[in-house]
Design an enzyme around this catalytic site. Structure first.
Site, mmCIF file in Angstrom:
data_model
loop_
_atom_site.group_PDB
_atom_site.id
_atom_site.type_symbol
_atom_site.label_atom_id
_atom_site.label_comp_id
_atom_site.label_asym_id
_atom_site.label_seq_id
_atom_site.Cartn_x
_atom_site.Cartn_y
_atom_site.Cartn_z
ATOM 1 C CB CYS A 250 6.562 -2.510 5.464
ATOM 2 S SG CYS A 250 7.362 -0.979 5.996
ATOM 3 C CG HIS B 179 9.280 -3.351 1.590
ATOM 4 N ND1 HIS B 179 7.940 -3.136 1.347
ATOM 5 C CD2 HIS B 179 9.645 -2.441 2.515
ATOM 6 C CE1 HIS B 179 7.514 -2.131 2.083
ATOM 7 N NE2 HIS B 179 8.522 -1.688 2.815
ATOM 8 C CD GLU C 25 6.991 -5.603 -1.017
ATOM 9 O OE1 GLU C 25 6.779 -4.455 -0.580
ATOM 10 O OE2 GLU C 25 7.362 -6.553 -0.290
#
Length: 228
Positions: A88, A196, A198
């Protein structure tokens, strides 16, 4: 031999801990690195540049962070053969450093988009995507206002011809050229992506499709370290 990773932290980073947790869950040894440092810790295999709003996204997303002292060391690290991951805002930073081509502009709808999105794995020929199957569909969240990937026709053709488009959106949420969600560097050692992963490493997140990215990356780089 475990993967040694560093996660850079800027003022305004808000996914640095998430990225570190995802890497640690996959078995990596992670060090947090403040943006004012001028050198990376010795022995790193990977540097992660996390999401957030580095320096408040003033001037242009990632533009100030790309000129932070630590980023000179990150660029040198990658040019010397190290691996880099930008998520990002981290993708925006890597583009601003010149490590990845193109630009990230305002979303086509001119609104911040925060939602799970469908992705298609466009290549498995990288340490970052090796744990997936080509064409596999994933669901991973996005959260960005400036995620509209743009590049000139020659760059887009090169990315396609060289199999450097890592991920594509199944339904384009931001206007990105060729539905691009993530790209690889020429040497395939750097990945920049707007989604994302994560935030998708545990069922409690609503899905864990991002976990295999980190597991595959750690396995690949640890294996390279053992073979060396």
């Amino acid at each position: 031999m475990s993967l040694k990773a560093g996660v850079v932290v800027f003022p305004g980073s808000n996914c640095d801990r998430d990225l570190a947790v995802a890497l640690r869950r996959a078995g990596a040894d992670v060090t947090m690195i403040w943006h004012k440092e001028t050198e990376l810790p010795a022995g790193l295999d990977l540097v992660g540049v996390p999401g957030g709003f580095s320096f408040g996204d003033y001037l242009r997303c990632g533009a100030i962070a790309a000129r932070a002292p630590i980023m000179r060391a990150v660029v040198d690290f990658v040019h010397a053969g190290g691996y880099g991951l930008g998520v990002c805002n981290g993708f925006q930073v890597l583009i601003e450093t010149g490590l990845l081509p193109g630009a990230l502009m305002r979303n086509a709808g001119l609104r911040f988009v925060c939602a799970p999105v469908g992705l298609e794995v466009a290549t498995t020929d990288s340490a970052f995507t090796r744990a997936y199957a080509r064409g596999e569909r994933l669901e991973i969240p996005i959260a960005h206002h400036d995620g509209n990937y743009f590049a000139d026709p020659e760059t887009l053709a090169a990315l396609a011809d060289q199999d450097r488009i890592a991920l594509r959106y199944t339904e384009n949420p931001n206007g990105s050229a060729a539905d691009i969600a993530g790209i690889l560097s020429e040497n395939r050692r750097v990945l920049g992506l707007m989604p994302h992963p994560e935030r998708a490493v545990d069922p409690a997140h609503g899905g864990a499709d991002g976990a295999r990215m980190f597991a595959g990356l750690v396995a690949a780089l640890s294996g390279e370290a053992v073979r060396a």
